[in-house]
Scaffold this motif. Structure first.
Motif, PDB file in Angstrom:
ATOM      1  N   LEU A   1       1.860   8.702  -6.408  1.00  0.00           N
ATOM      2  CA  LEU A   1       1.987  10.158  -6.230  1.00  0.00           C
ATOM      3  C   LEU A   1       3.129  10.816  -6.757  1.00  0.00           C
ATOM      4  O   LEU A   1       3.198  11.799  -7.707  1.00  0.00           O
ATOM      5  CB  LEU A   1       2.010  10.469  -4.667  1.00  0.00           C
ATOM      6  N   THR A   2       4.503   9.903  -6.773  1.00  0.00           N
ATOM      7  CA  THR A   2       5.577  10.649  -7.399  1.00  0.00           C
ATOM      8  C   THR A   2       5.462  10.277  -9.153  1.00  0.00           C
ATOM      9  O   THR A   2       5.994  11.177  -9.945  1.00  0.00           O
ATOM     10  CB  THR A   2       6.825   9.929  -6.841  1.00  0.00           C
ATOM     11  N   GLY A   3       4.542   9.454  -9.460  1.00  0.00           N
ATOM     12  CA  GLY A   3       4.623   9.286 -10.865  1.00  0.00           C
ATOM     13  C   GLY A   3       3.766  10.294 -11.403  1.00  0.00           C
ATOM     14  O   GLY A   3       4.382  10.956 -12.663  1.00  0.00           O
ATOM     15  N   PHE A   4       2.757  10.514 -10.757  1.00  0.00           N
ATOM     16  CA  PHE A   4       1.887  11.765 -11.494  1.00  0.00           C
ATOM     17  C   PHE A   4       2.582  12.867 -11.141  1.00  0.00           C
ATOM     18  O   PHE A   4       2.252  13.939 -12.001  1.00  0.00           O
ATOM     19  CB  PHE A   4       0.556  11.656 -10.659  1.00  0.00           C
ATOM     20  N   ASN A   5       3.519  13.055 -10.239  1.00  0.00           N
ATOM     21  CA  ASN A   5       4.319  14.376  -9.939  1.00  0.00           C
ATOM     22  C   ASN A   5       5.218  14.667 -11.292  1.00  0.00           C
ATOM     23  O   ASN A   5       5.049  15.791 -11.781  1.00  0.00           O
ATOM     24  CB  ASN A   5       5.324  14.242  -8.892  1.00  0.00           C
ATOM     25  N   ILE A   6       5.553  13.603 -11.921  1.00  0.00           N
ATOM     26  CA  ILE A   6       6.442  13.650 -13.149  1.00  0.00           C
ATOM     27  C   ILE A   6       5.195  14.050 -14.422  1.00  0.00           C
ATOM     28  O   ILE A   6       5.623  15.097 -15.000  1.00  0.00           O
ATOM     29  CB  ILE A   6       7.101  12.421 -13.687  1.00  0.00           C
ATOM     30  N   THR A   7       4.240  13.323 -14.425  1.00  0.00           N
ATOM     31  CA  THR A   7       3.284  13.656 -15.575  1.00  0.00           C
ATOM     32  C   THR A   7       2.753  15.061 -15.462  1.00  0.00           C
ATOM     33  O   THR A   7       2.572  15.766 -16.389  1.00  0.00           O
ATOM     34  CB  THR A   7       2.164  12.663 -15.439  1.00  0.00           C
ATOM     35  N   TRP A   8       2.384  15.402 -14.119  1.00  0.00           N
ATOM     36  CA  TRP A   8       1.608  16.781 -14.101  1.00  0.00           C
ATOM     37  C   TRP A   8       2.842  17.842 -13.734  1.00  0.00           C
ATOM     38  O   TRP A   8       2.529  18.666 -12.765  1.00  0.00           O
ATOM     39  CB  TRP A   8       0.681  16.977 -13.170  1.00  0.00           C
ATOM     40  N   GLY A   9       3.950  17.777 -14.367  1.00  0.00           N
ATOM     41  CA  GLY A   9       4.991  18.877 -14.035  1.00  0.00           C
ATOM     42  C   GLY A   9       4.616  20.284 -14.320  1.00  0.00           C
ATOM     43  O   GLY A   9       5.219  21.132 -13.663  1.00  0.00           O
ATOM     44  N   LEU A  10       3.772  20.601 -15.352  1.00  0.00           N
ATOM     45  CA  LEU A  10       3.194  21.849 -15.509  1.00  0.00           C
ATOM     46  C   LEU A  10       2.814  22.226 -14.432  1.00  0.00           C
ATOM     47  O   LEU A  10       2.770  23.549 -14.074  1.00  0.00           O
ATOM     48  CB  LEU A  10       2.127  21.865 -16.667  1.00  0.00           C
TER      49      LEU A  10
ATOM     50  N   ILE B   1       0.885  -1.069  -0.175  1.00  0.00           N
ATOM     51  CA  ILE B   1      -0.030   0.015   0.001  1.00  0.00           C
ATOM     52  C   ILE B   1       0.677   1.160  -0.089  1.00  0.00           C
ATOM     53  O   ILE B   1       0.754   2.198  -0.870  1.00  0.00           O
ATOM     54  CB  ILE B   1      -0.997   0.184   1.244  1.00  0.00           C
ATOM     55  N   GLY B   2       1.983   1.322   0.879  1.00  0.00           N
ATOM     56  CA  GLY B   2       2.621   2.606   0.946  1.00  0.00           C
ATOM     57  C   GLY B   2       3.511   2.456  -0.371  1.00  0.00           C
ATOM     58  O   GLY B   2       3.419   3.802  -0.773  1.00  0.00           O
ATOM     59  N   MET B   3       4.121   1.695  -0.633  1.00  0.00           N
ATOM     60  CA  MET B   3       4.993   1.783  -1.906  1.00  0.00           C
ATOM     61  C   MET B   3       4.265   2.328  -3.201  1.00  0.00           C
ATOM     62  O   MET B   3       4.550   3.148  -3.896  1.00  0.00           O
ATOM     63  CB  MET B   3       5.709   0.700  -2.120  1.00  0.00           C
ATOM     64  N   ILE B   4       2.952   1.351  -3.156  1.00  0.00           N
ATOM     65  CA  ILE B   4       2.228   1.994  -4.496  1.00  0.00           C
ATOM     66  C   ILE B   4       1.743   3.329  -4.288  1.00  0.00           C
ATOM     67  O   ILE B   4       1.723   4.132  -5.342  1.00  0.00           O
ATOM     68  CB  ILE B   4       0.957   1.029  -4.666  1.00  0.00           C
ATOM     69  N   SER B   5       1.348   3.782  -3.286  1.00  0.00           N
ATOM     70  CA  SER B   5       1.012   5.182  -2.946  1.00  0.00           C
ATOM     71  C   SER B   5       2.175   6.304  -3.423  1.00  0.00           C
ATOM     72  O   SER B   5       1.886   7.084  -4.057  1.00  0.00           O
ATOM     73  CB  SER B   5       0.553   5.400  -1.718  1.00  0.00           C
ATOM     74  N   VAL B   6       3.268   5.817  -2.702  1.00  0.00           N
ATOM     75  CA  VAL B   6       4.204   6.514  -3.095  1.00  0.00           C
ATOM     76  C   VAL B   6       4.569   6.536  -4.584  1.00  0.00           C
ATOM     77  O   VAL B   6       4.702   7.826  -5.290  1.00  0.00           O
ATOM     78  CB  VAL B   6       5.644   6.175  -2.571  1.00  0.00           C
ATOM     79  N   LEU B   7       4.355   5.539  -5.378  1.00  0.00           N
ATOM     80  CA  LEU B   7       4.709   5.510  -6.813  1.00  0.00           C
ATOM     81  C   LEU B   7       3.686   6.039  -7.719  1.00  0.00           C
ATOM     82  O   LEU B   7       4.135   6.984  -8.556  1.00  0.00           O
ATOM     83  CB  LEU B   7       4.795   3.945  -7.118  1.00  0.00           C
TER      84      LEU B   7
ATOM     85  N   GLU C   1      13.179  11.285  -8.502  1.00  0.00           N
ATOM     86  CA  GLU C   1      14.422  10.361  -7.970  1.00  0.00           C
ATOM     87  C   GLU C   1      13.807   9.118  -6.982  1.00  0.00           C
ATOM     88  O   GLU C   1      14.155   7.912  -7.146  1.00  0.00           O
ATOM     89  CB  GLU C   1      15.566  11.194  -7.444  1.00  0.00           C
ATOM     90  N   PHE C   2      12.923   9.637  -6.348  1.00  0.00           N
ATOM     91  CA  PHE C   2      12.137   8.601  -5.406  1.00  0.00           C
ATOM     92  C   PHE C   2      11.394   7.659  -6.141  1.00  0.00           C
ATOM     93  O   PHE C   2      11.194   6.466  -5.622  1.00  0.00           O
ATOM     94  CB  PHE C   2      11.314   9.340  -4.273  1.00  0.00           C
ATOM     95  N   HIS C   3      10.781   8.316  -7.197  1.00  0.00           N
ATOM     96  CA  HIS C   3       9.840   7.209  -8.059  1.00  0.00           C
ATOM     97  C   HIS C   3      10.966   6.106  -8.436  1.00  0.00           C
ATOM     98  O   HIS C   3      10.441   5.049  -8.119  1.00  0.00           O
ATOM     99  CB  HIS C   3       9.310   8.093  -9.108  1.00  0.00           C
ATOM    100  N   GLU C   4      12.013   6.432  -8.908  1.00  0.00           N
ATOM    101  CA  GLU C   4      12.987   5.565  -9.547  1.00  0.00           C
ATOM    102  C   GLU C   4      13.501   4.462  -8.446  1.00  0.00           C
ATOM    103  O   GLU C   4      13.475   3.155  -8.417  1.00  0.00           O
ATOM    104  CB  GLU C   4      14.078   6.195 -10.171  1.00  0.00           C
TER     105      GLU C   4
END
Lengths: 198, 752, 315
Positions: free
Chosen positions: C147-156, C139-145, C169-172
């Motif tokens: 959130l951080t994944g969408f952080n990349i997508t929604w860079g704007l 649960i924890g890791m998927i949440s992080v993934l 970097e945390f996503h990776e």
């Protein structure tokens, strides 16, 4: 004023890597990051060995700019494509989109994952204040602001690599083509490798 | 080449190659070794020149050539004779030029007769068709220039190679012509300067021979007493004897028999200043010698790689020298141009400039006063380097360095933009001068001579005939300048434009100057009595000659026959370790030579010792790679160059590799004929022949598989280390210069 | 199981297949510009070890130079990446909206199961500490993934900078670490699930039977997780380098596209899982943490779990 562009004359390129080292020295680029590189095909095959020096081509419709999620790229009026390292999150999308492999990444992230993107700036620095210490730290020299051409082209041993105003570069290309007859590549590499996604 | 034409320097200049219509590159690889010079060759190509590359490998230069011919290493003479034979048979030779300017060219024709295209093909390993293609292309285009480098000099017959090349060019009338000439591209930015200033053991500065006359001349120039100078040597004979050379000194340490050549003692100490001895042939012998010496001193900005190769534990000193940006002075480029260099920063840390180090030695050895007397030249102190420059302006007359003054060089340095790269002519402030005042630059009014041996311009514009200074043994056994030999004249039948005297003449002396229609006043006659142009400090002889349009060194013929040499005419001889054992009987090497640069060198006994190719079936070619320079000491310490070319390798043809079961990237052992061995990575390449491997010669730091990195003082090891290819190069030295025969090395390989 | 109709037994599979089929058809047929013929050929080549993307011998020197310097067949894959990158930022809201609409519809149709607890202290230990660790890590890791994944997508939205870069970097790094967790979860669920219809008789890990809908969720968790792990690991291992660029760039592009695609699909099934475990049934968060659930809760909501525990003697 027309666009800036590079042209590498494979007819003259001797794979001396002078351009590669000149760029790295001028901008104090870390080992492992190569803004410019030289490729040789058909090594040792008589009549077919060719070399080419490649770096960012500063496309007018740069795909790197299109994909960047943080919109950190900007294209100057003279066609030079630059990016803001403070905005860059190092996702790497620009690398996937680039037809030429210009974006480079070091290992500056946590545990050695990739850091922010670095690429050829046509020696035009970056968004930081022109010719400031911070601009040099981040992007390297700003020779365009000093009225000089990029380091790689100025150091090219055989003047295979030409950089500058598109109309001037075209003139030189046509002059050489006329002199040599049919031995010059009819399609300069790089200018044809990316043709607007068609 | 000096023994054919008179002077041994590149005859034309780099920019001049843009005027050529055909460029023959043999035993050279300018794309790698002179990348910026390559620009001129490529521009020449765009101007319509055809480029021919003849090499055992398909090099980066070959990739830009119009015609490529692969020949076996060490077979250049056969190829050149084949060319001469074809040229003469098809009447493509310039008869007028040969009759007027070349002595005994007919003998060459006779010698060339045996080299039919089929013989050439057999000896050289190319096809007869390819050979004919090459000679047709070269002979039918004019002007043609010939480029060579270490590919010709590093052989037992290297000096024959470098004689036959100019001879072939003269058959085509290409010497003394714009776009023609013999363009030897020297490998470092001041090798020409080093040889001009006599960093060799058999000459004095300006190529004066080490005989009594020259020593006395120099004693005068250096303002020291000749007897005192003679007293510094063990005997007068030793003073006038050629010393050990760069490639043979290890034998002076290792082999006791050479002590007899060295006044009864082996070499005890070595001071190595600015030289990478780690890439001289047979490094394992260099190591043996270094281990045995009593004292070793390395003077270098970097830790000399040889300091790490040796196992000695005592009496080895490293003195830090300043680099080129920390000192100023003149340097001589490959085309004889002298350029001024300014100091960018004062020497850092404890580094001292080379001259300061030598002066410190002089002080401690007790002759600093004598050493600097002529630098001061009467003043209370000296100014370095300007006074040193002025000293050589005064002293070196043989190659005409009188006009290469510090003031002129500095003014040229400030006005680079005013020179035309194609002709080297200056304009504006430097109107009338050629860039770098290429020697001979007879006076400070003379513009320099960018293209040597031109007779279509006057002497004051850089024209000249060939040197008329050939000597022969006189009645008392001493060499004397002669005007004829074997009944043929050695004087030219034409003369430089504007010359007041028609035809050839010997070098200008006080005795003969008036026979050229020049009159001297009684006062002048008194001043120059008994002198010639080389030792007349008043310059009256030189200046009067120049006024009359005469070249001070005479106007002679080039000589095709070097009557004082072991091979009077160049002869093809198989290398000591020949890949074609079957040709050794027909083209054997020389007899063993004793006391060759104080070393007894084996020739025939080495060649006949065993059938080398049976045990060592691989032909090895070594050479430079573009990323590194020389020993690589400096370039492997540059992180970017180390990144580009960070490891040693052996280029091997896939077909050959598969015979040994070697895959691309496998480690292999390479065993040399002299018991050295190295472990390197194999890299597939089609540029080498199927019988050869190529080894870069720029690496050091690994020794037969072991790393020497711990032997470097802390923080001084270069980033890139690799095996030293000279550990496996074969024994052999040129018969005249003792240049090592590294290009004809045989080896054995196996998968590691 | 009681005798049910074919439809009732396989409803979940059929609806899922239908849904994905329709969406897939629309997408592949009308919304993508990738050269599918090339992609299939490329995959076949990659399976036998050739990931360079050079499928045919170059027909000209120009093509040869382009292959060696820039990588091959740019137009086959890269424009798709560009399209996908841009459109994710702008249109993915609509996708979420549509997905949530499905669950709203289901909620309206089926309502919520709400168990009544009268004896909160009569609990049963359902999950061991190992199981809870794996679940919570997941649960924890998927949440992080996410959130951080969408952080990349929604860079704007973020406009880049140090924090978004660190999040990337945390996503990776989290992704790398998640491989192990995903593997454990996949293996144990596979072991317990065992086959299309039957459940394993020896369920020592996760008690309770797998209903078809749960199977579907697990299957996509495993498959999309595999795709994400593989593509993500490859993306990190193949650190961009000018020396290998031309050889691997086409492979990298295909991997990135796989990563995008798998992330979209796994998002849907994550939403599905959240709906199934917390919305259509009232969840018991305290139990997920402590591992023990009230007996009444199990009797009403998950009697099969109780049966399993009885069988295993842990009741």
């Amino acid at each position: 004023m027309s666009r800036m562009k590079f042209y590498c004359d494979d007819y003259r390129c001797i794979d001396c890597n002078g351009c590669v080292v000149a760029c790295k020295e001028a901008h104090e680029i870390p080992v492992g990051v190569n803004r410019r590189r030289v490729i040789t095909i058909n090594e040792g095959i008589e009549g077919k060995q060719k070399s080419l020096s490649v770096a960012c081509m500063h496309c007018s419709d740069a795909p790197c700019q299109k994909v960047c999620p943080t919109d950190c790229f900007y294209i100057r009026t003279d066609g030079i494509v630059l990016h803001d390292k403070d905005k860059c999150i190092g996702c790497g999308y620009c690398l996937y989109a680039c037809p030429f492999g210009a974006p480079q990444f070091g290992h500056e992230g946590i545990f050695g994952v990739k850091g922010v993107m670095d690429k050829c700036t046509f020696c035009a620095g970056g968004p930081d204040e022109t010719l400031s210490e911070s601009e040099f730290e981040h992007y390297g020299q700003n020779r365009i602001a000093e009225g000089k051409i990029p380091m790689c082209a100025s150091m090219c041993s055989t003047k295979a690599l030409i950089a500058g105003d598109a109309s001037e570069v075209d003139k030189i290309y046509e002059y050489r083509m006329a002199k040599r007859g049919d031995t010059t590549s009819l399609k300069p590499y790089g200018w044809e490798a990316y043709n607007n996604g068609k | 080449m000096a023994n054919t034409l008179g002077y041994g320097g590149m005859t034309n200049h780099l920019g001049d190659m843009q005027n050529s219509k055909v460029i023959l590159i043999m035993g050279a690889n300018p794309a790698v070794n002179h990348p910026v010079g390559m620009q001129h060759i490529l521009k020449g190509k765009e101007n319509g020149a055809k480029i021919i590359s003849i090499d055992p490998r398909y090099t980066k230069t070959s990739a830009h050539a119009d015609l490529f011919a692969r020949i076996r290493t060490g077979t250049d003479i056969a190829f050149l004779y084949g060319m001469i034979r074809y040229i003469v048979k098809n009447n493509l030779h310039d008869k007028q030029y040969l009759d007027e300017r070349v002595f005994d060219w007919e003998s060459i024709v006779v010698e060339a007769e045996q080299y039919t295209p089929d013989v050439v093909a057999n000896v050289c390993g190319c096809t007869a068709e390819k050979f004919l293609e090459v000679v047709k292309l070269f002979a039918e285009n004019s002007p043609g220039c010939l480029i060579w480098n270490q590919g010709w000099t590093q052989h037992t017959i290297g000096t024959s190679n470098t004689r036959l090349g100019p001879i072939m060019q003269m058959f085509l009338g290409n010497i003394g012509k714009v776009g023609g000439g013999c363009n030897i591209l020297r490998g470092h930015d001041n090798v020409q300067g080093a040889s001009d200033m006599a960093n060799l053991s058999d000459i004095l500065p300006g190529y004066y021979p080490i005989n009594e006359g020259s020593w006395k001349y120099y004693s005068g120039q250096w303002q020291v007493d000749y007897e005192w100078l003679k007293g510094r040597f063990k005997t007068k004979d030793m003073m006038e004897k050629k010393g050990f050379s760069l490639s043979t000194w290890p034998w002076g340490v290792i082999d006791d028999e050479n002590a007899a050549n060295n006044a009864g003692t082996p070499l005890k100490a070595l001071i190595c200043i600015g030289n990478g001895i780690s890439t001289i042939t047979m490094t394992h012998k260099t190591k043996e010698a270094l281990d045995k010496l009593d004292l070793v001193v390395f003077i270098d900005p970097y830790v000399n790689d040889a300091a790490v190769i040796t196992d000695r534990t005592d009496n080895m000193f490293l003195l830090p020298a300043a680099s080129q940006v920390e000192s100023s002075g003149s340097v001589a480029a490959t085309n004889r141009s002298y350029q001024w260099r300014s100091q960018v920063v004062k020497p850092l840390y404890e580094a001292k400039e080379d001259h300061d180090i030598l002066f410190e030695f002089a002080k401690r050895l007790g002759f600093y006063e004598e050493f600097t007397r002529s630098l001061k030249n009467g003043k209370p102190s000296y100014e370095w380097p300007e006074d040193a420059t002025r000293e050589f302006n005064r002293a070196i007359k043989t190659i005409g360095l009188q006009g290469v003054t510090p003031e002129r060089m500095k003014r040229q340095q400030e006005n680079w933009a005013l020179f035309d790269p194609l002709t080297l002519k200056g304009s504006g402030v430097v109107e009338g001068e050629y860039y770098g005042l290429p020697w001979p630059c007879w006076s400070d009014k003379h513009p320099g001579s960018p293209i040597m041996y031109r007779t279509d311009v006057s002497v004051m514009e850089g024209g000249m005939g060939f040197r008329a200074g050939w000597t022969d043994k006189g009645p008392d056994g001493k060499p004397v300048v002669v005007a004829e030999k074997n009944g043929q004249t050695l004087l030219a039948l034409n003369e430089p434009a504007g010359s007041r005297f028609k035809g050839g003449h010997l070098e200008i002396t006080a005795d003969n100057i008036e026979s050229f229609g020049i009159t001297l006043t009684a006062e002048e006659k008194e001043k120059v009595k008994g002198k010639n142009w080389k030792n007349d400090n008043t310059y009256i002889l030189v200046n009067k000659a120049l006024e009359a349009g005469l070249c001070p060194y005479g106007n002679g013929k080039a000589r095709a026959r070097a009557w004082d040499w072991a091979d009077q005419l160049p002869k093809h001889r198989e290398p000591l370790h020949s890949f074609r054992q079957d040709l050794v009987a027909k083209y054997p090497t020389f007899e063993d030579k004793k006391d060759h640069y104080r070393t007894n060198i084996r020739y025939a006994s080495e060649q006949n010792k065993q059938k080398w190719v049976e045990d060592f079936p691989i032909n090895v070619v070594t050479g430079r790679i573009v990323e590194h320079m020389g020993t690589g000491t400096e370039t492997r310490a540059s992180k970017y160059l180390a990144e580009l070319a960070g490891e040693m390798y052996a280029q091997i043809h896939p077909t050959l590799a598969k015979k040994y079961g070697i895959d691309d990237g496998d480690m292999i052992w390479v065993y040399g004929t002299g018991e050295g061995k190295i472990k390197v990575k194999a890299r597939y390449s089609h540029s080498v022949a199927e019988t050869d491997i190529f080894l870069p010669q720029n690496f050091s730091g690994l020794w037969s598989g072991k790393s020497l990195v711990d032997k470097y003082p802390k923080g001084t090891a270069p980033y890139a280390l690799g095996e030293n290819s000279n550990q496996i190069t074969s024994y052999g030295y040129d018969i005249v210069t003792s240049c090592p025969e590294t290009k004809c090395t045989l080896a054995r390989i196996e998968k590691a | 199981m009681e005798s049910k109709t074919f439809w009732e037994c396989n409803k979940a599979y059929i609806l899922t297949a239908l849904g994905l089929g329709v969406v897939g058809f629309v997408f592949v047929g009308y919304l993508m510009i990738m050269d599918w013929g090339y992609l299939i050929q490329f995959t076949l080549h990659a399976l036998i070890g050739d990931t360079s993307g050079v499928l045919t011998v170059p027909s000209s020197e120009l093509e040869q130079m382009i292959n060696a310097a820039f990588g091959s067949a740019y137009n086959s894959v890269a424009p798709e990446i560009i399209r996908a990158s841009n459109e994710r930022q702008e249109y993915i809201w609509y996708v979420f909206f549509a997905e949530i609409l499905i669950f709203v519809f289901l909620y309206i149709k089926n309502g919520r199961v709400t168990p009544t607890i009268t004896r909160p202290n009569d609990t049963v230990q359902v999950l061991t500490s190992f199981q809870r660790a794996v679940i919570w890590l997941n649960i924890g890791m998927i949440s992080v993934l996410v959130l951080t994944g969408f952080n990349i997508t929604w860079g704007l939205r973020s406009e880049g900078g140090d924090l978004p870069r660190i999040l990337r970097e945390f996503h990776e790094l989290t992704g790398l670490a998640w491989i192990a967790v995903w593997l454990v979860f996949t293996v144990i669920a596979a072991k317990d699930m065992k086959g299309w219809r039957k459940n394993s008789t020896f369920r020592h890990f996760l008690p309770g039977s797998f209903k078809p809908s749960k199977r579907v969720i697990w299957f996509f968790y495993a498959a999309m997780g595999a795709a994400l792990c593989f593509s993500g690991a490859m993306i990190i291992t193949l650190h961009p380098s000018s020396l290998t660029h031309a050889d691997v760039i086409q492979f990298r592009r295909v991997l990135l596209y796989l990563h995008f695609g798998a992330s979209v699909l796994i998002m849907f099934f994550i939403l599905d899982f959240v709906y199934a475990s917390a919305v259509s049934v009232k969840g018991y968060l305290k139990g997920l943490w402590s591992g023990s659930y009230p007996r009444e809760y199990l009797e009403q909501v998950a009697p099969d779990v109780l049966d399993d525990l009885k069988k295993a003697g842990r009741q």
